[in-house]
Design a protein around this motif. Sequence first.
Motif, PDB file in Angstrom:
ATOM      1  N   SER A 159       0.825  -1.206   0.000  1.00  0.00           N
ATOM      2  CA  SER A 159       0.000   0.000   0.000  1.00  0.00           C
ATOM      3  C   SER A 159       0.864   1.262   0.000  1.00  0.00           C
ATOM      4  CB  SER A 159      -0.917   0.014   1.224  1.00  0.00           C
ATOM      5  OG  SER A 159      -0.145   0.008   2.408  1.00  0.00           O
ATOM      6  N   ALA A 160       0.262   2.376  -0.445  1.00  0.00           N
ATOM      7  CA  ALA A 160       0.974   3.656  -0.444  1.00  0.00           C
ATOM      8  C   ALA A 160       0.010   4.807  -0.131  1.00  0.00           C
ATOM      9  CB  ALA A 160       1.682   3.885  -1.777  1.00  0.00           C
ATOM     10  N   LYS A 161      -0.884   5.133  -1.069  1.00  0.00           N
ATOM     11  CA  LYS A 161      -1.834   6.234  -0.889  1.00  0.00           C
ATOM     12  C   LYS A 161      -3.177   5.836  -1.489  1.00  0.00           C
ATOM     13  CE  LYS A 161       1.402   9.312   0.440  1.00  0.00           C
ATOM     14  NZ  LYS A 161       1.430  10.040   1.721  1.00  0.00           N
ATOM     15  N   TYR A 162      -4.197   6.671  -1.248  1.00  0.00           N
ATOM     16  CA  TYR A 162      -5.487   6.420  -1.880  1.00  0.00           C
ATOM     17  C   TYR A 162      -6.253   7.727  -2.046  1.00  0.00           C
ATOM     18  CZ  TYR A 162      -7.461   6.511   2.910  1.00  0.00           C
ATOM     19  OH  TYR A 162      -7.833   6.858   4.185  1.00  0.00           O
ATOM     20  N   VAL A 163      -7.142   7.726  -3.038  1.00  0.00           N
ATOM     21  CA  VAL A 163      -7.995   8.869  -3.354  1.00  0.00           C
ATOM     22  C   VAL A 163      -9.438   8.388  -3.316  1.00  0.00           C
ATOM     23  CG1 VAL A 163      -8.509  10.694  -5.016  1.00  0.00           C
ATOM     24  CG2 VAL A 163      -6.206   9.714  -4.917  1.00  0.00           C
ATOM     25  N   LEU A 164     -10.315   9.155  -2.689  1.00  0.00           N
ATOM     26  CA  LEU A 164     -11.721   8.786  -2.582  1.00  0.00           C
ATOM     27  C   LEU A 164     -12.600   9.683  -3.439  1.00  0.00           C
ATOM     28  CD1 LEU A 164     -11.868   8.258   1.286  1.00  0.00           C
ATOM     29  CD2 LEU A 164     -11.702   6.491  -0.478  1.00  0.00           C
ATOM     30  N   GLY A 165     -13.609   9.094  -4.051  1.00  0.00           N
ATOM     31  CA  GLY A 165     -14.554   9.859  -4.843  1.00  0.00           C
ATOM     32  C   GLY A 165     -15.533  10.635  -3.980  1.00  0.00           C
ATOM     33  N   ASP A 166     -16.275  11.534  -4.622  1.00  0.00           N
ATOM     34  CA  ASP A 166     -17.214  12.400  -3.908  1.00  0.00           C
ATOM     35  C   ASP A 166     -18.644  11.878  -3.904  1.00  0.00           C
ATOM     36  OD1 ASP A 166     -15.217  14.307  -3.381  1.00  0.00           O
ATOM     37  OD2 ASP A 166     -15.495  15.210  -5.364  1.00  0.00           O
ATOM     38  N   VAL A 167     -18.983  10.957  -4.819  1.00  0.00           N
ATOM     39  CA  VAL A 167     -20.362  10.483  -4.944  1.00  0.00           C
ATOM     40  C   VAL A 167     -20.588   9.316  -3.991  1.00  0.00           C
ATOM     41  CG1 VAL A 167     -22.126   9.581  -6.491  1.00  0.00           C
ATOM     42  CG2 VAL A 167     -20.422  11.198  -7.356  1.00  0.00           C
ATOM     43  N   LYS A 168     -21.497   9.504  -3.035  1.00  0.00           N
ATOM     44  CA  LYS A 168     -21.769   8.492  -2.023  1.00  0.00           C
ATOM     45  C   LYS A 168     -23.083   7.780  -2.339  1.00  0.00           C
ATOM     46  CE  LYS A 168     -19.576  11.401   1.497  1.00  0.00           C
ATOM     47  NZ  LYS A 168     -19.773  12.116   2.789  1.00  0.00           N
ATOM     48  N   ARG A 169     -23.072   6.454  -2.172  1.00  0.00           N
ATOM     49  CA  ARG A 169     -24.281   5.657  -2.401  1.00  0.00           C
ATOM     50  C   ARG A 169     -24.510   4.688  -1.246  1.00  0.00           C
ATOM     51  NH1 ARG A 169     -26.982   8.374  -6.365  1.00  0.00           N
ATOM     52  NH2 ARG A 169     -25.653   8.656  -8.210  1.00  0.00           N
ATOM     53  N   ASP A 170     -25.770   4.437  -0.970  1.00  0.00           N
ATOM     54  CA  ASP A 170     -26.166   3.453   0.025  1.00  0.00           C
ATOM     55  C   ASP A 170     -25.898   2.065  -0.558  1.00  0.00           C
ATOM     56  OD1 ASP A 170     -27.438   1.701   1.744  1.00  0.00           O
ATOM     57  OD2 ASP A 170     -29.285   2.860   1.873  1.00  0.00           O
ATOM     58  N   ALA A 171     -25.017   1.284   0.078  1.00  0.00           N
ATOM     59  CA  ALA A 171     -24.655  -0.031  -0.452  1.00  0.00           C
ATOM     60  C   ALA A 171     -25.866  -0.940  -0.597  1.00  0.00           C
ATOM     61  CB  ALA A 171     -23.622  -0.682   0.459  1.00  0.00           C
ATOM     62  N   ALA A 172     -26.859  -0.771   0.273  1.00  0.00           N
ATOM     63  CA  ALA A 172     -28.048  -1.615   0.227  1.00  0.00           C
ATOM     64  C   ALA A 172     -28.896  -1.338  -1.009  1.00  0.00           C
ATOM     65  CB  ALA A 172     -28.882  -1.432   1.487  1.00  0.00           C
ATOM     66  N   GLN A 173     -28.687  -0.175  -1.634  1.00  0.00           N
ATOM     67  CA  GLN A 173     -29.465   0.216  -2.809  1.00  0.00           C
ATOM     68  C   GLN A 173     -28.703  -0.004  -4.111  1.00  0.00           C
ATOM     69  OE1 GLN A 173     -32.682   1.096  -2.368  1.00  0.00           O
ATOM     70  NE2 GLN A 173     -32.284   0.710  -0.194  1.00  0.00           N
ATOM     71  N   VAL A 174     -27.525  -0.620  -4.039  1.00  0.00           N
ATOM     72  CA  VAL A 174     -26.676  -0.824  -5.216  1.00  0.00           C
ATOM     73  C   VAL A 174     -26.489  -2.314  -5.474  1.00  0.00           C
ATOM     74  CG1 VAL A 174     -24.366  -0.476  -6.180  1.00  0.00           C
ATOM     75  CG2 VAL A 174     -25.450   1.344  -4.843  1.00  0.00           C
ATOM     76  N   ASP A 175     -26.596  -2.720  -6.748  1.00  0.00           N
ATOM     77  CA  ASP A 175     -26.266  -4.098  -7.133  1.00  0.00           C
ATOM     78  C   ASP A 175     -24.744  -4.170  -7.236  1.00  0.00           C
ATOM     79  OD1 ASP A 175     -25.945  -6.591  -8.216  1.00  0.00           O
ATOM     80  OD2 ASP A 175     -27.481  -6.357  -9.769  1.00  0.00           O
ATOM     81  N   LEU A 176     -24.097  -4.500  -6.139  1.00  0.00           N
ATOM     82  CA  LEU A 176     -22.640  -4.390  -6.053  1.00  0.00           C
ATOM     83  C   LEU A 176     -21.896  -5.209  -7.107  1.00  0.00           C
ATOM     84  CD1 LEU A 176     -22.356  -4.412  -2.164  1.00  0.00           C
ATOM     85  CD2 LEU A 176     -22.022  -2.456  -3.673  1.00  0.00           C
TER      86      LEU A 176
END
Length: 259
Positions: A159-176
């Motif tokens: 591992s080194a670094k990470y970047v996170l996106g701005d769009v948040k979604r409820d995992a229960a409402q997404v077909d993962l």
Amino acid sequence: MVVNLIEWSHKLLTAEQNQNGIQPLTQSLENLTVKDAYLIQLETINEKVAQGHRITGKKIGLTSKAMQELLNVDEPDYGHLLSNMEIKDSTTLRSDYLKPRVEAEVAFFLKAPLKGPNVTVAQVIEATDYIVGSLEIVDSRIENWKIKLLDTIADNASSAKYVLGDVKRDAAQVDLPEIEMDFYKNGTKVNTGKGEDVLGNPAACVAWLVNRLADFNIGMEAGEVILSGALSAALDAEVGDVFVADFGELLGKVEVEFK
């Protein structure tokens, strides 16, 4: 021969600080075990926490069948995320690394603690506050990425670094498993990935992690983030490169630039 955890942790820390890779641990330690490798990792993390960094989550690696076959393993591995690893402005510097690569993943933010064993996918989703798209910059303190499973585990799962996106979604409402991602390097689409490419479901990766952590009496806390594994092959990074993971309308785009 007893493995000197502190000695090998120090070697990896020095390699990171000096940006000068070391020979694989597996080349010197014929009796190194998976438990030894994780204990070396924990020694390094404890040292960094003592220096003032906070544990903010975990990352999961080797979730795809192709990567498992490459390293001749049948399960993923994990590493720790620290407070100095998140890139909040989507920009990073090449000089921070030895031989960086970039991966696109789905990140889970927890609203409730999780501790194994026997945690299920349903329990993961119930404990998740939201998911976002993410990019992970992986790097290896092992010279020229000449790693086996035990080398990358000891090296905090590369591992080194990470970047996170701005769009948040409820995992229960997404077909993962059906999450789709197009991965671009310098404006050219290089590869694609889907949620089903990581153990069939990104939430299954999180369940694996929590259950594996139970072997060390470790759990995940509310507020922590989990990078659930690369949806496609990692891409080599050099000065001037720009990477974009496009998750469409679902999770938007996540970008990182190497200057």
